[in-house]
Scaffold this active site. Structure first.
Site, PDB file in Angstrom:
ATOM      1  N   THR A 104      18.529  41.364  55.519  1.00 40.43           N
ATOM      2  CA  THR A 104      18.724  41.924  55.103  1.00 40.43           C
ATOM      3  C   THR A 104      18.410  43.556  54.577  1.00 40.43           C
ATOM      4  O   THR A 104      16.657  43.683  54.532  1.00 40.43           O
ATOM      5  CB  THR A 104      18.770  41.893  53.778  1.00 40.43           C
ATOM      6  N   ARG A 106      31.722  34.223  51.299  1.00 42.64           N
ATOM      7  CA  ARG A 106      30.902  34.002  51.019  1.00 42.64           C
ATOM      8  C   ARG A 106      30.578  35.228  50.769  1.00 42.64           C
ATOM      9  O   ARG A 106      29.858  36.006  51.605  1.00 42.64           O
ATOM     10  CB  ARG A 106      30.375  32.699  51.318  1.00 42.64           C
ATOM     11  N   VAL A 107      29.938  35.791  49.859  1.00 41.63           N
ATOM     12  CA  VAL A 107      29.855  37.141  49.225  1.00 41.63           C
ATOM     13  C   VAL A 107      28.604  37.102  48.892  1.00 41.63           C
ATOM     14  O   VAL A 107      28.149  36.736  47.051  1.00 41.63           O
ATOM     15  CB  VAL A 107      30.525  38.425  48.596  1.00 41.63           C
ATOM     16  N   GLY A 108      27.396  37.899  49.039  1.00 39.14           N
ATOM     17  CA  GLY A 108      26.120  38.188  48.301  1.00 39.14           C
ATOM     18  C   GLY A 108      26.144  39.282  47.329  1.00 39.14           C
ATOM     19  O   GLY A 108      26.978  39.904  47.101  1.00 39.14           O
ATOM     20  N   GLY A 161      20.880  35.958  47.399  1.00 43.92           N
ATOM     21  CA  GLY A 161      22.044  36.820  46.967  1.00 43.92           C
ATOM     22  C   GLY A 161      22.706  35.928  44.985  1.00 43.92           C
ATOM     23  O   GLY A 161      23.102  36.916  44.016  1.00 43.92           O
TER      24      GLY A 161
HETATM   25  N1  ASP Z   1      20.922  38.884  49.334  1.00 44.60           N
HETATM   26  C1  ASP Z   1      22.090  38.955  50.682  1.00 44.60           C
HETATM   27  C2  ASP Z   1      22.658  38.045  50.694  1.00 44.60           C
HETATM   28  O1  ASP Z   1      22.287  36.920  48.920  1.00 44.60           O
HETATM   29  C3  ASP Z   1      20.808  37.736  51.309  1.00 44.60           C
HETATM   30  C4  ASP Z   1      19.211  38.442  51.842  1.00 44.60           C
HETATM   31  O2  ASP Z   1      18.840  39.855  51.317  1.00 44.60           O
HETATM   32  O3  ASP Z   1      18.517  38.327  52.651  1.00 44.60           O
HETATM   33  O4  ASP Z   1      23.504  38.407  50.699  1.00 44.60           O
END
Ligand code: ASP
Length: 312
Positions: free
Chosen positions: A180, A208-210, A234
């Site tokens: 990310t 799915r939403v993070g 997330g």
């Molecule tokens: N935080 C992001 C999510 O859960 C993933 C990540 O930071 O690697 O969508």
């Protein structure tokens, strides 16, 4: 490059991340490391040049994240992690600390640069968060570039998905693909901004939403306090309302930014069983970058001469 600090508070500052969780140091080939560093440097330069020319924190974080979205090494835009059905579904958010305005998008499949759409949501709509088809309809109305979903898919991400589906748990940050992306900045007028963009977690369920597009979880900015962009698992960051927790701890409990970030990552998230990292910039331009994973792709630059790119 070694960090160089000066005693005076920097007038402007920018920090970026390319995801927390980096593969064990021994697995990272010099070639991969070089690619990540080049990508981080380019994004840091793009954002910092804007700040040097008197540009806004908002423009700086958007420019840095836009470049990282275009870089296939990172899990955002081109090169995003894939859902369990092999598609890319992208989330992004941006927040302007001036009036705490924010814009975010989630589960978009065709917008080439989700951070640009998040910014349009903030600046051109009455809303904060748009998802899926409705977000894409808005992108079309705004004339933003749309692409077929396979534009986002890379060979490395497909391999990663297949490995995960064979039951071999691989980090989202295996050597061939980092994580990310996010940026935080303070500009010469003292304004703060934060931006985050992601493809989420490999093999995620469609829909799915993070935390990244959830204001207060993965992204937050408030002038006079701090700006925060998170990366990591997330679900935990959402439950801890991570980015807002850091700001609130600074504002209401007078913790230093370091203390607030440390408490969030190493006490609150750790107690829940979650890990990840955070970058933050304070009202006076102090940059904090911390993580509870093996590493975090990151970079920082400020007007006092601090300049660094690091992974571990
Ligand atoms: N935080 C992001 C999510 O859960 C993933 C990540 O930071 O690697 O969508």
């Amino acid at each position: 490059m070694p960090a160089k600090n000066s005693a005076s508070a920097p007038r402007y500052a920018l920090a970026i991340h390319g995801g927390a969780g980096a593969a064990p140091r021994a697995q990272l080939s010099p070639e991969h490391e070089r690619r990540y560093r080049t990508g981080l440097e380019a994004a840091l330069d793009a954002g910092f040049t804007l700040l040097e020319r008197g540009g806004s924190a908002l423009d700086a974080v958007a420019a840095a994240v836009h470049l990282l979205e275009d870089d296939p090494c990172f899990n955002a835009g081109h090169g995003a992690a894939l859902t369990r059905d092999g598609a890319a579904e992208l989330d992004a958010a941006i927040m302007d600390g001036r009036q705490m305005r924010a814009g975010a998008v989630a589960s978009v499949r065709h917008v080439r640069n989700p951070i640009e759409l998040a910014r349009r949501v903030m600046e051109k709509s009455r809303h904060v968060l748009l998802v899926g088809a409705g977000a894409e309809e808005f992108a079309l109305e705004e004339g933003l570039p749309l692409v077929p979903n396979h534009y986002f898919r890379t060979a490395e991400r497909l391999e990663q998905l297949e490995a995960e589906q064979r039951g071999r748990h691989v980090s989202d940050l295996m050597p061939a693909a980092a994580g990310t992306v996010g940026a935080v900045a303070r500009d010469g007028d003292g304004n703060l901004a934060a931006a985050t963009s992601t493809g989420g977690m490999t093999n995620k369920r469609p829909g799915r939403v993070g935390d990244s597009p959830i204001i207060g979880a993965g992204t937050y900015a408030k002038n006079g306090v701090c700006a925060v962009s998170a990366t990591g698992h997330g679900e935990y960051f959402i439950r801890a309302v991570a980015a807002h927790h850091v700001c609130a701890a600074v504002e209401y409990r007078a913790l230093t930014l370091e203390q607030a970030v440390r408490e969030l990552l190493h006490e609150i998230l750790a107690a829940l069983g979650g890990d990840g990292g955070l970058i933050a910039v304070g009202a006076r331009g102090r940059i904090v970058m911390d993580f509870s994973t093996e590493g975090m792709f990151r970079g920082a630059r400020d007007s006092s001469g601090r300049q660094e790119i690091a992974i571990y």
